[in-house]
Design an enzyme around this catalytic site. Sequence first.
Site, short mmCIF file in Angstrom:
data_model
loop_
_atom_site.label_atom_id
_atom_site.label_comp_id
_atom_site.label_asym_id
_atom_site.label_seq_id
_atom_site.Cartn_x
_atom_site.Cartn_y
_atom_site.Cartn_z
NE ARG A 165 -8.85 12.41 -3.74
CZ ARG A 165 -8.05 11.89 -2.82
NH1 ARG A 165 -6.86 12.39 -2.62
NH2 ARG A 165 -8.44 10.85 -2.09
CE1 TYR A 214 -4.01 1.30 -0.72
CE2 TYR A 214 -3.56 2.79 1.10
CZ TYR A 214 -4.30 2.45 -0.01
OH TYR A 214 -5.32 3.25 -0.43
CE LYS A 226 -7.25 2.30 1.33
NZ LYS A 226 -7.88 3.53 1.70
CD GLU A 239 -9.75 4.26 -1.10
OE1 GLU A 239 -8.77 4.93 -0.74
OE2 GLU A 239 -10.65 3.90 -0.32
CG ASP A 240 -7.67 7.20 -4.01
OD1 ASP A 240 -7.89 7.78 -2.94
OD2 ASP A 240 -6.63 6.55 -4.22
CG ASP A 261 -10.39 4.52 3.72
OD1 ASP A 261 -10.73 4.40 4.92
OD2 ASP A 261 -9.22 4.44 3.35
CG ASP A 262 -10.28 8.76 -0.36
OD1 ASP A 262 -9.12 8.38 -0.13
OD2 ASP A 262 -10.95 8.33 -1.30
CG ASN A 281 -0.55 9.11 2.36
OD1 ASN A 281 0.43 9.10 3.08
ND2 ASN A 281 -1.74 8.70 2.76
#
Length: 542
Positions: free
Chosen positions: A171, A118, A189, A261-262, A284-285, A398
């Site tokens: 993203r 990850y 993930k 996610e993203d 999650d973000d 990150n």
Amino acid sequence: MAGGGVGDVYGEDRATEEQLITPWSFSVASGYALLRDPRHNKGLAFSEAERDAHYLRGLLPPSIVSQELQEKKLMDNLRRYTVPLQRYIAMMDLQERNERLFYKLLIDNVEELLPVVYTPTVGEACQKYGSIYRRPQGLYISLKDKGKILEVLKNWPERSIQVIVVTDGERILGLGDLGCQGMGIPVGKLSLYTALGGVRPSACLPITIDVGTNNETLLNDEFYIGLKQRRATGEEYHELLEEFMTAVKQNYGEKVLTQFEDFANHNAFDLLAKYSKSHLVFNDDIQGTASVVLAGLIAALKVIGGTLADHTYLFLGAGEAGTGIAELIALEMSKQTDIPIEDCRKKVWLVDSKGLIEDPFKPTVLIGTSGVGRTFTKEVVEAMASFNERPIIFSLSNPTSHSECTAEEAYTWSQGRAVFASGSPFDPVEYEGKTYVPGQSNNAYIFPGFGLGVVISGAIRVHDDMLLAASRALAEQVSEDNFARGLIFPPFTNIRKISAHIAAKVAAKAYDLGLASRLPRPDDLVTYAESCMYTPAYRSYR
């Protein structure tokens, strides 16, 4: 059983409620095909009896080795690689060859291998996904599949899916639009859902929705694996997502957890708001990041004193992460004090990088979610240290290159007084004869246990109170010994135990809120959570 079968000695396939298939009521492949089936392949660990029963004689060298020896050899090989991406590729190859050995390695060496599978290495892997692409992992849904998404979902071989992680690649971490190559994120993930949270690999489904990319480099890359067109937006985009969400519920039922996610900010908030009332969804973000940061703050306050309401919070960055964290802090503050949430929000400020210097406001907590590296300058950190005895500084962006400041900078510029955490890992720092161990505010502390809690309770919706329960459960796992070393997060070596406690608290809250469908409620939710967790030890084949 004709052709032999595998004994479900650990009960993983029965552990989670309402598995619709009888475990091992079908025959397992034998011979050459068995060695190429990652779920059942054991390599040189097949016993003499198994080699006879499954037609493996001669297909393997005569040596028989234990899973532990296989693990030792592979870790030795991995440590020889000097380039992190080479380790990532080696781990992905192992996952496609021997699933249980992959998870055994990851579980037993979690602190060493988490940065490989990850963040930060997965970011580079996504950037180069087209070049390192070997075999397809997960499900790709593109604009070409409009009107046929349900059929595409039915092409996936597993029927009993419990967790989906889906991205549109717009993203990816702090790296921007990587289009179809964002698949590395859902794959990574979900490997953590299994390794850290114990959700069965066969119950996990990574999905990338390809609506094009605005990344010119990828559009001109002959090795790019996605649609070579500009991103679809507006009605075309939302119609595809609506068809996808409807098909997921139709194919897998009400209780499949879909983790967004993203996605880019504008879509992430819209999708969460739109589907949280009708589907079991989690971002999650926004929510996972908020939950883990809140846990870090609760733990940090045990070190420096005071309550959430006694502090003031300054955020650099008002995107998904910053907004999500700010809202969850205000919500927990409101729960603790009975002060209306509107008043609690006044303790939380979100600014751009210019505001850090020019604003006369004097925060006690500084949180970076800007995605821009080195924005917590010497001037900023020294200012925080000038009006706080123990400034709390979280640089969460990150990968490592995008972190607002390094651990060394935070400790040095604050004369060793900062309570520091970051999104990506940093090594311990020596300052004036003392060793400081920086905390990693990693979402992997929260989402695997959170997902397990949702699954074992049969929750049908995600409620903010379940996120607060996860935060408190994580903060409770930080020991006095951890605090003495400057840690505000527990070590990852205990992550499966931590995940079981988080799962139990999340499940308990789902039951309290009337959102759990698995009845009756287990008496001891921690023990039940642990009993449901996948274990990667080899099975004996008969």
